[in-house]
Design a protein around this motif. Structure first.
Motif, PDB file in Angstrom:
ATOM      1  N   ARG A 159       0.792  -1.021   0.014  1.00  0.00           N
ATOM      2  CA  ARG A 159      -0.111  -0.117   0.222  1.00  0.00           C
ATOM      3  C   ARG A 159       0.963   1.122   0.324  1.00  0.00           C
ATOM      4  O   ARG A 159       0.599   1.965  -0.957  1.00  0.00           O
ATOM      5  N   MET A 160       1.895   1.028   0.495  1.00  0.00           N
ATOM      6  CA  MET A 160       2.570   2.232   1.392  1.00  0.00           C
ATOM      7  C   MET A 160       3.739   2.527  -0.285  1.00  0.00           C
ATOM      8  O   MET A 160       3.796   3.871  -0.963  1.00  0.00           O
ATOM      9  N   ILE A 161       4.076   1.533  -1.077  1.00  0.00           N
ATOM     10  CA  ILE A 161       4.400   1.825  -2.816  1.00  0.00           C
ATOM     11  C   ILE A 161       3.870   2.335  -2.937  1.00  0.00           C
ATOM     12  O   ILE A 161       3.752   3.393  -4.237  1.00  0.00           O
ATOM     13  N   GLU A 162       2.185   1.741  -3.699  1.00  0.00           N
ATOM     14  CA  GLU A 162       1.691   2.290  -4.325  1.00  0.00           C
ATOM     15  C   GLU A 162       0.713   4.106  -3.560  1.00  0.00           C
ATOM     16  O   GLU A 162       0.713   4.457  -5.099  1.00  0.00           O
ATOM     17  N   ARG A 163       0.897   4.257  -3.057  1.00  0.00           N
ATOM     18  CA  ARG A 163       0.479   5.792  -2.552  1.00  0.00           C
ATOM     19  C   ARG A 163       1.642   6.581  -2.702  1.00  0.00           C
ATOM     20  O   ARG A 163       1.800   8.153  -3.750  1.00  0.00           O
ATOM     21  N   LEU A 164       2.630   6.351  -2.344  1.00  0.00           N
ATOM     22  CA  LEU A 164       4.306   6.840  -3.368  1.00  0.00           C
ATOM     23  C   LEU A 164       4.106   6.792  -4.813  1.00  0.00           C
ATOM     24  O   LEU A 164       4.453   8.280  -5.546  1.00  0.00           O
ATOM     25  N   ARG A 165       4.014   5.998  -5.575  1.00  0.00           N
ATOM     26  CA  ARG A 165       2.971   6.143  -7.473  1.00  0.00           C
ATOM     27  C   ARG A 165       2.530   7.084  -7.452  1.00  0.00           C
ATOM     28  O   ARG A 165       2.890   8.127  -8.166  1.00  0.00           O
ATOM     29  N   GLN A 166       1.868   7.819  -6.764  1.00  0.00           N
ATOM     30  CA  GLN A 166       0.769   8.781  -6.700  1.00  0.00           C
ATOM     31  C   GLN A 166       0.979  10.136  -6.002  1.00  0.00           C
ATOM     32  O   GLN A 166       1.315  11.245  -6.536  1.00  0.00           O
ATOM     33  N   GLU A 167       2.069  10.153  -5.214  1.00  0.00           N
ATOM     34  CA  GLU A 167       3.114  11.418  -4.641  1.00  0.00           C
ATOM     35  C   GLU A 167       4.164  11.650  -5.272  1.00  0.00           C
ATOM     36  O   GLU A 167       4.195  12.518  -4.543  1.00  0.00           O
ATOM     37  N   MET A 168       4.537  10.614  -4.885  1.00  0.00           N
ATOM     38  CA  MET A 168       6.175  10.759  -5.386  1.00  0.00           C
ATOM     39  C   MET A 168       6.767   9.785  -6.724  1.00  0.00           C
ATOM     40  O   MET A 168       6.974   9.151  -6.625  1.00  0.00           O
ATOM     41  N   PRO A 169       5.970   9.831  -7.414  1.00  0.00           N
ATOM     42  CA  PRO A 169       6.228   9.383  -8.987  1.00  0.00           C
ATOM     43  C   PRO A 169       7.947   9.303  -9.240  1.00  0.00           C
ATOM     44  O   PRO A 169       7.526   8.111 -10.180  1.00  0.00           O
ATOM     45  N   GLY A 170       8.603   9.895  -8.786  1.00  0.00           N
ATOM     46  CA  GLY A 170      10.012  10.142  -9.138  1.00  0.00           C
ATOM     47  C   GLY A 170      10.950   8.985  -8.391  1.00  0.00           C
ATOM     48  O   GLY A 170      11.743   8.661  -8.450  1.00  0.00           O
ATOM     49  N   LEU A 171       9.989   8.494  -7.176  1.00  0.00           N
ATOM     50  CA  LEU A 171      10.192   7.465  -6.371  1.00  0.00           C
ATOM     51  C   LEU A 171      10.477   6.166  -6.647  1.00  0.00           C
ATOM     52  O   LEU A 171       9.183   5.991  -6.498  1.00  0.00           O
ATOM     53  N   LYS A 172      11.406   5.154  -6.600  1.00  0.00           N
ATOM     54  CA  LYS A 172      11.413   3.629  -6.718  1.00  0.00           C
ATOM     55  C   LYS A 172      11.936   3.271  -5.406  1.00  0.00           C
ATOM     56  O   LYS A 172      12.922   3.456  -5.117  1.00  0.00           O
ATOM     57  N   LEU A 173      11.042   2.725  -4.856  1.00  0.00           N
ATOM     58  CA  LEU A 173      11.249   2.411  -3.448  1.00  0.00           C
ATOM     59  C   LEU A 173      11.398   0.882  -4.108  1.00  0.00           C
ATOM     60  O   LEU A 173      10.207  -0.132  -3.896  1.00  0.00           O
ATOM     61  N   SER A 174      12.033  -0.196  -3.207  1.00  0.00           N
ATOM     62  CA  SER A 174      11.900  -1.489  -3.008  1.00  0.00           C
ATOM     63  C   SER A 174      12.953  -1.576  -1.424  1.00  0.00           C
ATOM     64  O   SER A 174      13.029  -0.854  -0.259  1.00  0.00           O
ATOM     65  N   PHE A 175      12.480  -2.913  -0.927  1.00  0.00           N
ATOM     66  CA  PHE A 175      12.610  -2.957   0.288  1.00  0.00           C
ATOM     67  C   PHE A 175      12.886  -4.647   0.825  1.00  0.00           C
ATOM     68  O   PHE A 175      12.887  -5.610   0.542  1.00  0.00           O
ATOM     69  N   VAL A 176      14.064  -4.870   1.694  1.00  0.00           N
ATOM     70  CA  VAL A 176      14.283  -6.441   2.648  1.00  0.00           C
ATOM     71  C   VAL A 176      13.824  -6.151   3.950  1.00  0.00           C
ATOM     72  O   VAL A 176      13.673  -5.423   4.725  1.00  0.00           O
ATOM     73  N   GLU A 177      13.254  -7.760   4.213  1.00  0.00           N
ATOM     74  CA  GLU A 177      12.642  -7.690   5.299  1.00  0.00           C
ATOM     75  C   GLU A 177      13.583  -8.566   6.499  1.00  0.00           C
ATOM     76  O   GLU A 177      14.800  -8.888   6.179  1.00  0.00           O
ATOM     77  N   GLY A 178      13.457  -7.989   7.837  1.00  0.00           N
ATOM     78  CA  GLY A 178      14.553  -8.554   8.827  1.00  0.00           C
ATOM     79  C   GLY A 178      14.573  -7.946  10.366  1.00  0.00           C
ATOM     80  O   GLY A 178      13.159  -7.572  10.466  1.00  0.00           O
ATOM     81  N   SER A 179      15.036  -9.220  11.008  1.00  0.00           N
ATOM     82  CA  SER A 179      15.153  -8.622  12.489  1.00  0.00           C
ATOM     83  C   SER A 179      15.859  -6.529  12.899  1.00  0.00           C
ATOM     84  O   SER A 179      16.446  -6.116  12.077  1.00  0.00           O
ATOM     85  N   SER A 180      15.032  -6.051  13.564  1.00  0.00           N
ATOM     86  CA  SER A 180      14.838  -5.003  13.754  1.00  0.00           C
ATOM     87  C   SER A 180      16.553  -4.363  14.254  1.00  0.00           C
ATOM     88  O   SER A 180      17.495  -3.448  13.716  1.00  0.00           O
ATOM     89  N   SER A 181      17.788  -5.375  14.787  1.00  0.00           N
ATOM     90  CA  SER A 181      18.723  -5.129  14.922  1.00  0.00           C
ATOM     91  C   SER A 181      19.441  -5.775  14.378  1.00  0.00           C
ATOM     92  O   SER A 181      20.498  -5.013  13.243  1.00  0.00           O
ATOM     93  N   GLU A 182      19.312  -6.489  12.616  1.00  0.00           N
ATOM     94  CA  GLU A 182      19.605  -6.786  11.440  1.00  0.00           C
ATOM     95  C   GLU A 182      19.621  -5.586  10.879  1.00  0.00           C
ATOM     96  O   GLU A 182      20.508  -5.274  10.214  1.00  0.00           O
ATOM     97  N   LEU A 183      18.745  -5.348  10.406  1.00  0.00           N
ATOM     98  CA  LEU A 183      18.424  -4.137   9.648  1.00  0.00           C
ATOM     99  C   LEU A 183      19.048  -3.290  10.119  1.00  0.00           C
ATOM    100  O   LEU A 183      19.573  -1.868   9.385  1.00  0.00           O
ATOM    101  N   ALA A 184      18.654  -2.791  11.626  1.00  0.00           N
ATOM    102  CA  ALA A 184      19.979  -1.605  12.284  1.00  0.00           C
ATOM    103  C   ALA A 184      20.870  -1.791  11.983  1.00  0.00           C
ATOM    104  O   ALA A 184      22.168  -0.533  11.110  1.00  0.00           O
TER     105      ALA A 184
END
Length: 305
Positions: A106-131
């Motif tokens: 949902r967030m990526i879809e919203r960004l397509r509308q509000e910030m069309p030039g921003l391309k966002l990808s994501f990875v998952e993990g625990s808080s400590s590993e992501l930090a």
């Protein structure tokens, strides 16, 4: 670049005086910079007389390239000034498992509308590993829970409520009203493995309730917790994004909200303190909060969220 700009201005106006005026510099300063450019290039660019200035053959040959360089420099400057928000920028986010599956689409879809030039990808993990990955420069920002890192900038976004799941016959699932910690006395609670902050939250709740924390499952799959709890006797504890998303998708999946002190799962926006994208980060955090509010409003009629 300044010398090239001066060269083009003199060539186009055919006058040192007019060029100096258009550039808001003194004529002696302009002449000195042109002489320095000619010395650096090893060619004479202008033929000067008391009445006029004209390009030499070398100057005529170089003028189109100089004009093209200036156009590219202006585009470069304009693009750099706009990159803080919308234009052709790619970011990689680190997110918790519940955020990745039940919020980021949902967030990526919203960004397509509000910030069309921003391309966002994501990875998952625990808080400590992501930090850790954020500090190492592998990620641009992180949506995670609490972490013991003190070298990151943070902004609190929202808190997820916690929800219980178990077998349909489990006494704790027989009411639609929110459960309290007293309903969990003597039970075994199941949640993500210890590297996730959710585990510490559920461990505290178990201690308050007189319950125990299961060690049967050590992993990052909320689906696995759901399936294990569905076969009993453990009671699964799930964050709201996942729990309510699944309950809406599957009407046969029943969840019950848990009330109690600390029965919440915080979600925080983390960035490096050295990040030059502070304006962009602030805007992203604002959009994330708005999207979570929209999700909450959609679910409110069906669930006590």
């Amino acid at each position: 670049m300044r010398q090239i700009e001066y060269f083009v201005a003199v060539a186009e106006t055919q006058s040192f005086g007019a060029a100096a005026q258009s550039l808001a510099v003194t004529q002696p300063s302009l002449s000195k910079q042109i002489q320095a450019l000619e010395a650096d290039l090893g060619v004479v660019l202008f033929e000067r007389t008391s009445r006029r200035v004209s390009l030499t053959p070398q100057g005529r040959a170089l003028l189109p390239d100089a004009q093209r360089v200036l156009r590219q420099a202006r585009r470069f400057r304009n693009k750099a000034r706009s990159l803080g928000f919308d234009t052709d920028i790619r970011l990689v986010a680190g997110v918790l498992p519940s955020i990745g599956a039940y919020f980021m689409p949902r967030m990526i879809e919203r960004l397509r509308q509000e910030m069309p030039g921003l391309k966002l990808s994501f990875v998952e993990g625990s808080s400590s590993e992501l930090a850790r990955q954020l500090v190492q420069g592998e990620l641009d920002f992180v949506l995670a829970s609490e972490t013991d890192r003190t070298d990151l900038a943070r902004r609190d976004l929202f808190t997820e409520t916690l929800w219980l799941c178990s077998t349909p016959e489990d006494p704790v699932m027989q009411s639609d009203a929110p459960a309290t910690l007293s309903d969990l006395k003597g039970r075994t609670l199941l949640t993500l493995s210890p590297e996730f902050h959710l585990n510490a939250i559920v461990a505290r709740l178990a201690a308050q309730a007189g319950a125990t924390l299961s060690t049967e499952y050590r992993g990052a799959s909320l689906d696995a917790i759901r399936q294990i709890a569905a076969n009993g006797p453990e009671v699964g504890v799930l964050p709201s994004l996942y729990a309510l998303g699944e309950a809406i998708r599957d009407p046969h999946f029943k969840v019950r909200r848990l009330l109690g002190y600390d029965a919440e799962h915080p979600v925080v926006f983390y960035t490096r303190t050295s990040s030059p994208l502070q304006a962009l980060n602030a805007r992203l955090a604002d959009i994330i909060i708005l999207e979570k509010q929209a999700i909450r409003a959609e679910r409110a009629p069906q669930f006590q969220v």
